[in-house]
Motif scaffolding. Structure first.
Motif, PDB file in Angstrom:
ATOM      1  N   MET A 260      17.375   9.536  -5.657  1.00  0.00           N
ATOM      2  CA  MET A 260      18.282   8.525  -5.119  1.00  0.00           C
ATOM      3  C   MET A 260      19.683   8.711  -5.685  1.00  0.00           C
ATOM      4  N   VAL A 261      19.764   8.974  -6.984  1.00  0.00           N
ATOM      5  CA  VAL A 261      21.057   9.184  -7.627  1.00  0.00           C
ATOM      6  C   VAL A 261      21.747  10.414  -7.053  1.00  0.00           C
ATOM      7  N   GLU A 262      21.008  11.497  -6.885  1.00  0.00           N
ATOM      8  CA  GLU A 262      21.605  12.722  -6.333  1.00  0.00           C
ATOM      9  C   GLU A 262      22.193  12.471  -4.952  1.00  0.00           C
ATOM     10  N   ILE A 333      20.422   0.659  -8.365  1.00  0.00           N
ATOM     11  CA  ILE A 333      19.531   1.419  -7.493  1.00  0.00           C
ATOM     12  C   ILE A 333      18.316   1.824  -8.315  1.00  0.00           C
ATOM     13  N   GLY A 334      17.210   2.109  -7.637  1.00  0.00           N
ATOM     14  CA  GLY A 334      16.016   2.500  -8.368  1.00  0.00           C
ATOM     15  C   GLY A 334      14.757   2.384  -7.526  1.00  0.00           C
ATOM     16  N   SER A 335      13.646   2.404  -8.223  1.00  0.00           N
ATOM     17  CA  SER A 335      12.364   2.436  -7.520  1.00  0.00           C
ATOM     18  C   SER A 335      11.320   1.626  -8.276  1.00  0.00           C
ATOM     19  N   ILE A 362      16.571  -0.564  -3.657  1.00  0.00           N
ATOM     20  CA  ILE A 362      15.342  -0.351  -4.419  1.00  0.00           C
ATOM     21  C   ILE A 362      14.276   0.227  -3.490  1.00  0.00           C
ATOM     22  N   ALA A 363      13.762   1.396  -3.858  1.00  0.00           N
ATOM     23  CA  ALA A 363      12.754   2.078  -3.040  1.00  0.00           C
ATOM     24  C   ALA A 363      11.364   1.810  -3.603  1.00  0.00           C
ATOM     25  N   LYS A 364      10.398   1.693  -2.694  1.00  0.00           N
ATOM     26  CA  LYS A 364       9.001   1.610  -3.104  1.00  0.00           C
ATOM     27  C   LYS A 364       8.440   3.025  -3.134  1.00  0.00           C
ATOM     28  N   GLU A 370      14.897   5.516   5.153  1.00  0.00           N
ATOM     29  CA  GLU A 370      15.597   4.232   5.173  1.00  0.00           C
ATOM     30  C   GLU A 370      16.262   3.917   3.828  1.00  0.00           C
ATOM     31  N   ASP A 371      15.675   4.448   2.738  1.00  0.00           N
ATOM     32  CA  ASP A 371      16.284   4.250   1.422  1.00  0.00           C
ATOM     33  C   ASP A 371      17.567   5.065   1.292  1.00  0.00           C
ATOM     34  N   PHE A 372      17.530   6.296   1.779  1.00  0.00           N
ATOM     35  CA  PHE A 372      18.741   7.121   1.742  1.00  0.00           C
ATOM     36  C   PHE A 372      19.828   6.526   2.636  1.00  0.00           C
ATOM     37  N   SER A 373      19.428   5.942   3.740  1.00  0.00           N
ATOM     38  CA  SER A 373      20.403   5.271   4.615  1.00  0.00           C
ATOM     39  C   SER A 373      21.023   4.067   3.910  1.00  0.00           C
ATOM     40  N   ALA A 374      20.194   3.353   3.154  1.00  0.00           N
ATOM     41  CA  ALA A 374      20.707   2.204   2.403  1.00  0.00           C
ATOM     42  C   ALA A 374      21.688   2.644   1.320  1.00  0.00           C
ATOM     43  N   LEU A 375      21.429   3.811   0.724  1.00  0.00           N
ATOM     44  CA  LEU A 375      22.367   4.345  -0.263  1.00  0.00           C
ATOM     45  C   LEU A 375      23.693   4.724   0.385  1.00  0.00           C
ATOM     46  N   ASP A 376      23.623   5.278   1.591  1.00  0.00           N
ATOM     47  CA  ASP A 376      24.852   5.580   2.339  1.00  0.00           C
ATOM     48  C   ASP A 376      25.626   4.285   2.616  1.00  0.00           C
ATOM     49  N   LYS A 377      24.904   3.230   2.941  1.00  0.00           N
ATOM     50  CA  LYS A 377      25.536   1.939   3.211  1.00  0.00           C
ATOM     51  C   LYS A 377      26.208   1.398   1.944  1.00  0.00           C
ATOM     52  N   LEU A 378      25.537   1.571   0.808  1.00  0.00           N
ATOM     53  CA  LEU A 378      26.127   1.132  -0.453  1.00  0.00           C
ATOM     54  C   LEU A 378      27.398   1.931  -0.743  1.00  0.00           C
ATOM     55  N   ALA A 379      27.367   3.229  -0.501  1.00  0.00           N
ATOM     56  CA  ALA A 379      28.558   4.058  -0.699  1.00  0.00           C
ATOM     57  C   ALA A 379      29.699   3.590   0.208  1.00  0.00           C
TER      58      ALA A 379
END
Length: 393
Positions: A260-262, A333-335, A362-364, A370-379
């Motif tokens: 997720m961080v990468e 962010i995290g899991s 937060i990913a399960k 969808e988690d990577f998309s959420a990270l894009d949204k956060l960016a």
């Protein structure tokens, strides 16, 4: 021991090998404990002493100079790296008086057991004559203890501010001769020690503004013979200005948070946002502190451990909370595997940060599309917030 100006000498000690301060702060470049001897036409003053581990160096320097009398020991700050050798000095110079303010006097009695009769207390702005040299005392509270003050040597236009403007740097150079290196060490020093007191420091910078200063001689690190260099640096650090940077401090147990961080870091870079990434299992905590001085945003990444944050992530949150940087935004962010309250725990650990908390991601288990998309949204959210601040076009 070396001459700074006529009848003004440094008699402290360089600690080349110390690597940890207060059992907490890394010292990659060692440090120094600066003590200054001022010989007036009538009286002699010693400004601060050294850490108890280096008392023999201080005493040896005084002996080498043939100093058979000291009239005043000015104690700017009660912390033992400056005050710890006062008892040794008083034992050798029993007629000397410890010159300090009332708050510092009480602390020195508590910490070192100095007797009441050994003190002269001074007020803010008060002067003390050494004959042809005059000491003016300037209260500088909360840099970084409440009792700290400094001394301005009027005839020679030297400010002795104790910890204010210092740097943990062991060097053979008496004066600053490598500004880039000293800037880095001074910024680390500010980040680790001074940053929680940003508002008092702003006031103290204003307080010294009327002084005609040729040199700044701090209690750690080299002397500034071009004082505006460090004054301007401090003005920048304590200002409300932040940079277009995101600090990403994370720990990962089974690579979910790492992935997720990468992705998140790449997303930020792709949006022309500066990033400082720290793996909390291996990073120098001082480097992390330095990165917080200017960054507009901090993001903590953590897996879930027994329903909570990883201890390293919790420590990073507690550190940021203690240092109180001028950061404007934060997120997490995290899991997790089967549940927990990691987000609630981490946000609860940063009450001192005056930040807007952006939507966590937060990913399960292992992150999915969808988690990577959420990270894009956060960016994208961070990009928008930085644009609102005017730090990115």
């Amino acid at each position: 021991m070396r001459k700074i100006k006529e009848n003004i000498l440094t008699v402290g000690a360089i600690d080349w090998d110390r690597r940890l301060f207060d059992e907490l702060i890394p010292l990659p470049d060692g440090t120094s404990y600066n003590a200054y001897l001022i010989k007036g036409s009538e009286k002699i003053a010693l400004l601060d002493t050294v850490d108890p581990t280096k008392a023999e160096v201080l005493i040896g320097n005084l002996f080498s100079l043939g100093i058979d009398k000291i009239d005043y020991v000015v104690a700017h700050h009660a912390e033992q790296d400056h005050s710890g050798a006062i008892p040794d000095v008083l034992a050798l110079y029993p007629d000397a008086k410890v010159v300090t303010n009332p708050k510092c006097r009480a602390m020195l009695i508590d910490l070192l057991g100095i007797e009441d009769d050994d003190f002269i207390t001074v007020e803010d702005g008060q002067t003390l004559s050494l004959g042809d040299k005059t000491l003016q005392f300037i209260y500088l509270p909360w840099v970084h203890w409440p009792e700290t003050f400094g001394t301005y040597l009027k005839e020679d236009r030297i400010l002795f501010p104790c910890d204010f403007f210092g740097s943990h740097l062991a060097t053979s150079s008496l004066f600053v001769d490598d500004e880039a290196r000293v800037y880095e060490s001074a910024k680390r020093y500010y980040a680790e020690i001074m940053m929680p007191f940003r508002t008092p420091i702003q006031k103290n910078l204003e307080k010294i503004k009327p002084l005609d200063i040729d040199m700044i001689a701090p209690s750690h690190g080299p002397i500034y013979d071009k004082p505006q260099f460090i004054i301007n640096a401090y003005k920048d650090w304590v200002s409300d200005k932040v940079k277009n940077e995101v600090v990403v401090a994370y720990v990962s147990m089974h690579d979910s948070t790492r992935k997720m961080v990468e992705h998140f870091v790449d997303a930020l870079i792709g949006r022309s946002i500066g990033v400082r990434q720290f793996d909390l299992t291996v990073s120098d905590i001082g480097e992390l502190a330095m990165s917080l001085v200017d960054a507009a945003t901090i993001v903590i990444g953590s897996p879930t451990v027994l329903t909570g944050a990883h201890p390293n992530a919790a420590y990073a949150a507690m550190l940021a909370n203690a240092l109180r940087p001028k950061t404007k935004f934060a997120s997490i962010i995290g899991s997790y595997g089967w549940g927990g309250k990691m987000v609630e725990q981490l946000t609860g650990l940063i009450p001192n940060l005056k930040v807007e908390v952006l939507e966590p991601v937060i990913a399960k288990g292992y992150p999915k599309d969808e988690d990577f998309s959420a990270l894009d949204k956060l960016a994208n959210s961070i990009l928008a917030k930085h644009k609102e601040l005017g730090i990115i076009k």
